[in-house]
Scaffold this motif. Sequence first.
Motif, PDB file in Angstrom:
ATOM      1  N   ALA A 231       0.839  -1.202  -0.114  1.00 39.89           N
ATOM      2  CA  ALA A 231      -0.021  -0.012   0.034  1.00 39.89           C
ATOM      3  C   ALA A 231       0.883   1.258   0.153  1.00 39.89           C
ATOM      4  O   ALA A 231       0.515   2.257  -0.370  1.00 39.89           O
ATOM      5  CB  ALA A 231      -0.933   0.015   1.138  1.00 39.89           C
ATOM      6  N   ASP A 232       1.956   1.222   0.559  1.00 35.49           N
ATOM      7  CA  ASP A 232       2.927   2.210   0.650  1.00 35.49           C
ATOM      8  C   ASP A 232       3.926   2.404  -0.404  1.00 35.49           C
ATOM      9  O   ASP A 232       4.773   1.404  -0.887  1.00 35.49           O
ATOM     10  CB  ASP A 232       3.948   2.307   1.871  1.00 35.49           C
ATOM     11  CG  ASP A 232       4.782   3.457   2.092  1.00 35.49           C
ATOM     12  OD1 ASP A 232       5.254   4.063   1.088  1.00 35.49           O
ATOM     13  OD2 ASP A 232       5.076   3.665   3.210  1.00 35.49           O
ATOM     14  N   PRO A 233       3.840   3.117  -1.273  1.00 31.48           N
ATOM     15  CA  PRO A 233       4.566   3.240  -2.683  1.00 31.48           C
ATOM     16  C   PRO A 233       6.243   3.542  -2.419  1.00 31.48           C
ATOM     17  O   PRO A 233       6.999   2.938  -3.315  1.00 31.48           O
ATOM     18  CB  PRO A 233       4.036   4.523  -3.343  1.00 31.48           C
ATOM     19  CG  PRO A 233       3.394   5.346  -2.468  1.00 31.48           C
ATOM     20  CD  PRO A 233       2.795   4.377  -1.423  1.00 31.48           C
ATOM     21  N   ASP A 234       6.344   4.129  -1.460  1.00 29.85           N
ATOM     22  CA  ASP A 234       7.821   4.235  -1.156  1.00 29.85           C
ATOM     23  C   ASP A 234       8.429   2.673  -0.696  1.00 29.85           C
ATOM     24  O   ASP A 234       9.589   2.588  -1.143  1.00 29.85           O
ATOM     25  CB  ASP A 234       7.977   5.111   0.165  1.00 29.85           C
ATOM     26  CG  ASP A 234       7.770   6.550  -0.439  1.00 29.85           C
ATOM     27  OD1 ASP A 234       7.778   6.791  -1.401  1.00 29.85           O
ATOM     28  OD2 ASP A 234       7.536   7.213   0.708  1.00 29.85           O
ATOM     29  N   LEU A 235       7.684   1.956   0.064  1.00 28.74           N
ATOM     30  CA  LEU A 235       8.125   0.556   0.560  1.00 28.74           C
ATOM     31  C   LEU A 235       8.092  -0.479  -0.754  1.00 28.74           C
ATOM     32  O   LEU A 235       8.935  -0.875  -1.002  1.00 28.74           O
ATOM     33  CB  LEU A 235       7.295  -0.009   1.440  1.00 28.74           C
ATOM     34  CG  LEU A 235       7.550   0.373   2.769  1.00 28.74           C
ATOM     35  CD1 LEU A 235       6.424  -0.160   3.721  1.00 28.74           C
ATOM     36  CD2 LEU A 235       8.798   0.271   3.438  1.00 28.74           C
ATOM     37  N   ALA A 236       7.184  -0.032  -1.788  1.00 25.31           N
ATOM     38  CA  ALA A 236       6.929  -0.895  -3.100  1.00 25.31           C
ATOM     39  C   ALA A 236       8.476  -0.386  -3.907  1.00 25.31           C
ATOM     40  O   ALA A 236       8.855  -1.447  -4.485  1.00 25.31           O
ATOM     41  CB  ALA A 236       5.863  -0.327  -3.709  1.00 25.31           C
ATOM     42  N   ARG A 237       8.823   0.609  -3.948  1.00 25.12           N
ATOM     43  CA  ARG A 237      10.057   0.964  -4.590  1.00 25.12           C
ATOM     44  C   ARG A 237      11.506   0.367  -3.964  1.00 25.12           C
ATOM     45  O   ARG A 237      12.256  -0.139  -4.918  1.00 25.12           O
ATOM     46  CB  ARG A 237      10.304   2.567  -4.823  1.00 25.12           C
ATOM     47  CG  ARG A 237       9.040   2.935  -5.918  1.00 25.12           C
ATOM     48  CD  ARG A 237       9.509   4.442  -6.085  1.00 25.12           C
ATOM     49  NE  ARG A 237       9.349   5.448  -5.068  1.00 25.12           N
ATOM     50  CZ  ARG A 237       8.200   6.043  -4.872  1.00 25.12           C
ATOM     51  NH1 ARG A 237       7.114   5.874  -5.711  1.00 25.12           N
ATOM     52  NH2 ARG A 237       8.008   6.699  -3.806  1.00 25.12           N
ATOM     53  N   GLU A 238      11.258   0.256  -2.832  1.00 19.61           N
ATOM     54  CA  GLU A 238      12.366  -0.062  -1.853  1.00 19.61           C
ATOM     55  C   GLU A 238      12.600  -1.822  -2.080  1.00 19.61           C
ATOM     56  O   GLU A 238      13.706  -2.159  -2.196  1.00 19.61           O
ATOM     57  CB  GLU A 238      12.473   0.190  -0.399  1.00 19.61           C
ATOM     58  CG  GLU A 238      12.596   1.672  -0.221  1.00 19.61           C
ATOM     59  CD  GLU A 238      12.393   1.932   1.128  1.00 19.61           C
ATOM     60  OE1 GLU A 238      12.336   1.159   1.947  1.00 19.61           O
ATOM     61  OE2 GLU A 238      12.448   3.190   1.521  1.00 19.61           O
ATOM     62  N   GLN A 239      11.496  -2.414  -2.283  1.00 17.64           N
ATOM     63  CA  GLN A 239      11.375  -3.937  -2.181  1.00 17.64           C
ATOM     64  C   GLN A 239      12.014  -4.573  -3.526  1.00 17.64           C
ATOM     65  O   GLN A 239      11.489  -4.251  -4.505  1.00 17.64           O
ATOM     66  CB  GLN A 239       9.939  -4.275  -1.687  1.00 17.64           C
ATOM     67  CG  GLN A 239       9.946  -5.990  -1.728  1.00 17.64           C
ATOM     68  CD  GLN A 239      11.010  -6.603  -0.637  1.00 17.64           C
ATOM     69  OE1 GLN A 239      10.747  -5.952   0.554  1.00 17.64           O
ATOM     70  NE2 GLN A 239      11.530  -7.507  -0.909  1.00 17.64           N
ATOM     71  N   GLU A 240      13.098  -5.323  -3.119  1.00 15.53           N
ATOM     72  CA  GLU A 240      13.408  -6.212  -4.477  1.00 15.53           C
ATOM     73  C   GLU A 240      12.555  -7.533  -4.743  1.00 15.53           C
ATOM     74  O   GLU A 240      12.449  -8.213  -3.802  1.00 15.53           O
ATOM     75  CB  GLU A 240      14.915  -6.551  -4.375  1.00 15.53           C
ATOM     76  CG  GLU A 240      15.495  -7.354  -5.435  1.00 15.53           C
ATOM     77  CD  GLU A 240      16.810  -7.758  -5.231  1.00 15.53           C
ATOM     78  OE1 GLU A 240      17.286  -8.546  -6.033  1.00 15.53           O
ATOM     79  OE2 GLU A 240      17.465  -7.507  -4.124  1.00 15.53           O
ATOM     80  N   VAL A 241      11.836  -7.306  -5.789  1.00 19.57           N
ATOM     81  CA  VAL A 241      10.931  -8.666  -6.078  1.00 19.57           C
ATOM     82  C   VAL A 241      11.956  -9.948  -6.285  1.00 19.57           C
ATOM     83  O   VAL A 241      12.891  -9.508  -7.502  1.00 19.57           O
ATOM     84  CB  VAL A 241       9.889  -8.342  -7.220  1.00 19.57           C
ATOM     85  CG1 VAL A 241       9.191  -9.355  -7.497  1.00 19.57           C
ATOM     86  CG2 VAL A 241       9.091  -7.087  -6.703  1.00 19.57           C
ATOM     87  N   ILE A 242      11.773 -10.926  -5.930  1.00 15.86           N
ATOM     88  CA  ILE A 242      12.438 -12.089  -6.296  1.00 15.86           C
ATOM     89  C   ILE A 242      11.593 -12.982  -7.396  1.00 15.86           C
ATOM     90  O   ILE A 242      10.637 -13.374  -7.145  1.00 15.86           O
ATOM     91  CB  ILE A 242      12.767 -12.887  -4.948  1.00 15.86           C
ATOM     92  CG1 ILE A 242      13.506 -12.226  -3.966  1.00 15.86           C
ATOM     93  CG2 ILE A 242      13.511 -14.433  -5.288  1.00 15.86           C
ATOM     94  CD1 ILE A 242      13.820 -12.990  -2.590  1.00 15.86           C
ATOM     95  N   LEU A 243      12.293 -13.130  -8.366  1.00 13.60           N
ATOM     96  CA  LEU A 243      11.561 -13.556  -9.442  1.00 13.60           C
ATOM     97  C   LEU A 243      12.025 -15.397  -9.575  1.00 13.60           C
ATOM     98  O   LEU A 243      13.243 -15.504  -9.627  1.00 13.60           O
ATOM     99  CB  LEU A 243      11.885 -13.077 -11.027  1.00 13.60           C
ATOM    100  CG  LEU A 243      11.234 -11.827 -10.931  1.00 13.60           C
ATOM    101  CD1 LEU A 243      11.737 -11.172 -12.336  1.00 13.60           C
ATOM    102  CD2 LEU A 243       9.926 -11.540 -10.855  1.00 13.60           C
ATOM    103  N   LEU A 244      11.110 -15.913  -9.390  1.00 17.12           N
ATOM    104  CA  LEU A 244      11.378 -17.710  -9.595  1.00 17.12           C
ATOM    105  C   LEU A 244      11.486 -18.105 -11.074  1.00 17.12           C
ATOM    106  O   LEU A 244      10.352 -17.716 -11.680  1.00 17.12           O
ATOM    107  CB  LEU A 244      10.559 -18.401  -8.566  1.00 17.12           C
ATOM    108  CG  LEU A 244      10.366 -18.045  -7.147  1.00 17.12           C
ATOM    109  CD1 LEU A 244       9.384 -18.787  -6.475  1.00 17.12           C
ATOM    110  CD2 LEU A 244      11.866 -18.207  -6.513  1.00 17.12           C
ATOM    111  N   GLU A 245      12.341 -18.785 -11.442  1.00 18.25           N
ATOM    112  CA  GLU A 245      12.549 -19.505 -12.864  1.00 18.25           C
ATOM    113  C   GLU A 245      11.742 -20.782 -12.626  1.00 18.25           C
ATOM    114  O   GLU A 245      11.862 -21.375 -12.106  1.00 18.25           O
ATOM    115  CB  GLU A 245      13.851 -19.624 -13.087  1.00 18.25           C
ATOM    116  CG  GLU A 245      14.661 -18.193 -13.362  1.00 18.25           C
ATOM    117  CD  GLU A 245      16.091 -18.309 -13.888  1.00 18.25           C
ATOM    118  OE1 GLU A 245      16.301 -19.448 -14.064  1.00 18.25           O
ATOM    119  OE2 GLU A 245      16.749 -17.150 -13.950  1.00 18.25           O
TER     120      GLU A 245
END
Length: 304
Positions: A231-245
């Motif tokens: 919900a917080d756009p600042d946290l969304a930008r900070e969070q690194e999304v881990i993509l599973l192959e």
Amino acid sequence: MDGVSFALGERETLGLVGESGCGKSTLGRMLVALDRPSSGTIRYRGEDIHRLSRAGLKHLRRKIQIVLQDPYTSLDPRMTVGDIVAEPLSVHGEGTRAERRRRTQELFELIGLNPDQVNRYPHEFSGGQRQRIGIARALALGPEVIVCDEPVSALDVSIQAQVLNLLAELQERLNLSYVFIAHDLTVVRQISHRVAVMYLGKVIEIGPENAVYAEPRHPYTQALLSAAPHADPDLAREQEVILLEGDPPSPAAPPSGCRFRTRCWKAEEVCAVHEPALVGATGDAAHHQTACHFAAPSPVHTTG
């Protein structure tokens, strides 16, 4: 399902989370004796539920109930909602017809619906109202445990919150225990005291809600939480999304060793040879447990 083991306490909610096909609903059906495990035991107050006689199993139905996923298909369209809620009472020979009707009206009040609506049919209610009716049916016999099999996944977000609040209120009022099955991490966090993460038929991490969400130790849990919306756009930008192959392997032919190793960025040779046990870190074995050779806490920004 393979090697799944956990205990559920009184007035406790255990959240069960994982991607589609990991075994969550299968486990839920076994907990209410709709499916039978090929091995192992499921004990309710010390008694193996799958060794019960027919009469014993009928008595068990009073104590363990289920709320199904789809409120549109779980209610018989040819029955009034009053008859649907009263059906468990009829099956178990509870009271006279008038007493069952009074009990049904009491349950409608309990779930926040008008008791005068008991003569209506399911199609006259919204999805959220239908799910409330499903909850009333589960409550009819006064159970101690309710298995909630993705009870809000078919509902709008605003209605989801109402149903979750209702479940929390009922737990407090009626001393209920829940096994809450879902794939939505935010929903699970809102209602659960403990969380178990499943992958390919196994529990790979289990612990208190705040521990699992704040410092997930298994790579799969870390990947799930990294993909959760913020919900917080600042946290969304900070969070690194881990993509599973890749895709999950077939449960009928799982990989050797760790089942997650074919998609894990930490995997090494030992992961293919030895299956990791579900254990806790030093001094924390009884609480936060992880099945990973390289388990390590990883802070993740999540919203409650």
